[in-house]
Design an enzyme around this catalytic site. Structure first.
Site, PDB file in Angstrom:
ATOM      1  N   ASP A 162      -9.360  -3.525  -6.236  1.00  0.00           N
ATOM      2  CA  ASP A 162      -8.696  -2.783  -5.164  1.00  0.00           C
ATOM      3  C   ASP A 162      -8.453  -1.366  -5.676  1.00  0.00           C
ATOM      4  O   ASP A 162      -7.606  -1.140  -6.540  1.00  0.00           O
ATOM      5  CB  ASP A 162      -7.378  -3.458  -4.801  1.00  0.00           C
ATOM      6  CG  ASP A 162      -6.639  -2.751  -3.664  1.00  0.00           C
ATOM      7  OD1 ASP A 162      -7.109  -1.671  -3.232  1.00  0.00           O
ATOM      8  OD2 ASP A 162      -5.600  -3.274  -3.218  1.00  0.00           O
TER       9      ASP A 162
ATOM     10  N   HIS B 111      -8.653  -4.639  -0.345  1.00  0.00           N
ATOM     11  CA  HIS B 111      -7.324  -4.094  -0.066  1.00  0.00           C
ATOM     12  C   HIS B 111      -6.707  -4.717   1.181  1.00  0.00           C
ATOM     13  O   HIS B 111      -5.471  -4.830   1.267  1.00  0.00           O
ATOM     14  CB  HIS B 111      -7.415  -2.578   0.111  1.00  0.00           C
ATOM     15  CG  HIS B 111      -6.099  -1.898   0.291  1.00  0.00           C
ATOM     16  ND1 HIS B 111      -5.167  -1.794  -0.720  1.00  0.00           N
ATOM     17  CD2 HIS B 111      -5.527  -1.299   1.390  1.00  0.00           C
ATOM     18  CE1 HIS B 111      -4.100  -1.147  -0.283  1.00  0.00           C
ATOM     19  NE2 HIS B 111      -4.290  -0.844   1.001  1.00  0.00           N
TER      20      HIS B 111
ATOM     21  N   SER C 129       0.832  -1.198   0.000  1.00  0.00           N
ATOM     22  CA  SER C 129       0.000   0.000   0.000  1.00  0.00           C
ATOM     23  C   SER C 129       0.874   1.259   0.000  1.00  0.00           C
ATOM     24  O   SER C 129       1.669   1.461  -0.919  1.00  0.00           O
ATOM     25  CB  SER C 129      -0.942  -0.045   1.206  1.00  0.00           C
ATOM     26  OG  SER C 129      -1.936   0.944   1.131  1.00  0.00           O
TER      27      SER C 129
END
Length: 335
Positions: free
Chosen positions: A271, A298, A177
């Site tokens: 996502d 996610h 991320s």
């Protein structure tokens, strides 16, 4: 009758002497002097002598690596950067506990158990790892720009320090991320010659692993299938730049240059962080992205629910890939 003096003047075979004008003598002298000066100048110029002293080199001369490095240097530095809300600025990089549910712990933990510290140092970059939602006036978190900058600087500083002390150590770089954005930016900087290690050390990068990279561009690295054709949120919102305070959408990286063959990216379809749709309202989209950080798609790369390859989760795939790279890394001599 001619006198004796007159007869001498008129003797045959003899002519009166002619005087050369003084100005012609002067011109001849100048010509000889000029020729002499030219000859001296040519001789001096042709003589070998010291060259010009440069003001200073524009780049540092390349240096050869030593044959061995200090005994406390690991063969490989495994640099891990957690995602948003999965780290803290004061966390222990060798034993991170800021968020026990951090996704990257599913990769770094097993690596630490499998390998000795001499083979690889597993270093989890401690940084604030926050994302302030500008549409929520009560949100007091650090904004994304400051958080990402802190993570990048700390990761780069660790690499630079290791490279100076341990010139033969290789590098595995991995992130999730916001951490994937940081790791990807670090890899791009290295490929562009702007990173924390020298251009001549690019071969020390063993692998770069990205999970849910917000600057992902399909086809610019090894996209581990199944992989969507979409782009990262920062690419989707790149046209809006810094329209939203504290959240600069930097667009795509354009590739990883010489490191492209060593970069592997995982993204689950749907996502919004790495597979974002085209947007027209940046403020609304930022709010949606803030919520997407908590979305199941996610948050569940540690399971096979939304992404799997050969029946294994993204974290398990990343672990296996890292093991292969570390196993195959050189084993430098130590002293």
């Amino acid at each position: 009758m001619l006198s004796g003096r007159s007869m001498a003047r008129s003797r045959p075979g003899r002519s009166p002497k002619r005087r050369v004008p003084k100005f012609l003598l002067f011109l001849g002298f100048l010509a000889v002097l000029a020729l002499a000066l030219v000859i001296v100048l040519v001789v001096v110029l042709l003589q070998p002598g010291p060259g010009r002293v440069p003001k200073g080199p524009t780049t540092s001369p390349p240096t050869s690596r030593p044959m061995a490095q200090p005994a406390d240097c690991p063969d490989v530095l495994t640099l891990v950067v957690p995602g948003t809300w999965e780290s803290s600025a004061d966390d222990d990089p060798l034993n991170p506990t800021a968020n026990p549910k951090s996704l990257m712990l599913k990769v770094s933990g097993p690596l630490r158990e499998r390998f000795s510290g001499a083979r690889t140092e597993v270093y989890t970059v401690p940084y604030t790892a926050q994302f302030r939602n500008p549409t929520n006036l009560t949100d007091r978190q650090m904004d994304y720009n400051a958080s990402r900058k802190q993570g990048y600087q700390r990761a780069a500083a660790k690499m630079a320090k290791t490279n100076r002390a341990c010139p033969l150590t290789g590098y595995m770089l991995m992130g999730f991320s916001q951490g994937a954005v940081i790791v990807g930016d670090l890899a791009q900087s290295i490929a562009d010659g702007r990173g924390p290690i020298a251009d001549t050390d690019q071969d020390l990068i063993l692998g770069v692993g990205l999970i849910a990279d917000g600057r992902r561009q399909s086809g610019k690295q090894h996209d581990v299938g199944p992989s969507p054709s979409g782009v990262g949120a920062e690419v989707s919102l790149g046209g809006f730049g810094s329209m939203v305070p504290g959240i600069t959408m930097t667009g795509g990286r354009g590739g990883f240059g010489a490191l492209e063959d060593r970069v592997y990216s995982i993204c689950a379809s749907g996502d919004l962080i790495c597979d974002a749709p085209t947007v027209t309202n940046p403020v609304k989209a930022i709010s949606q992205l803030s919520g997407a950080l908590n979305s199941p798609v996610h948050a569940m790369y540690g399971t096979t629910r939304y992404w799997s390859a050969g029946g294994v989760s993204a974290t398990r795939w990343m672990y296996g890939w890292a093991v292969t790279r570390i196993d195959g890394a050189p084993s430098p001599e130590h002293y």
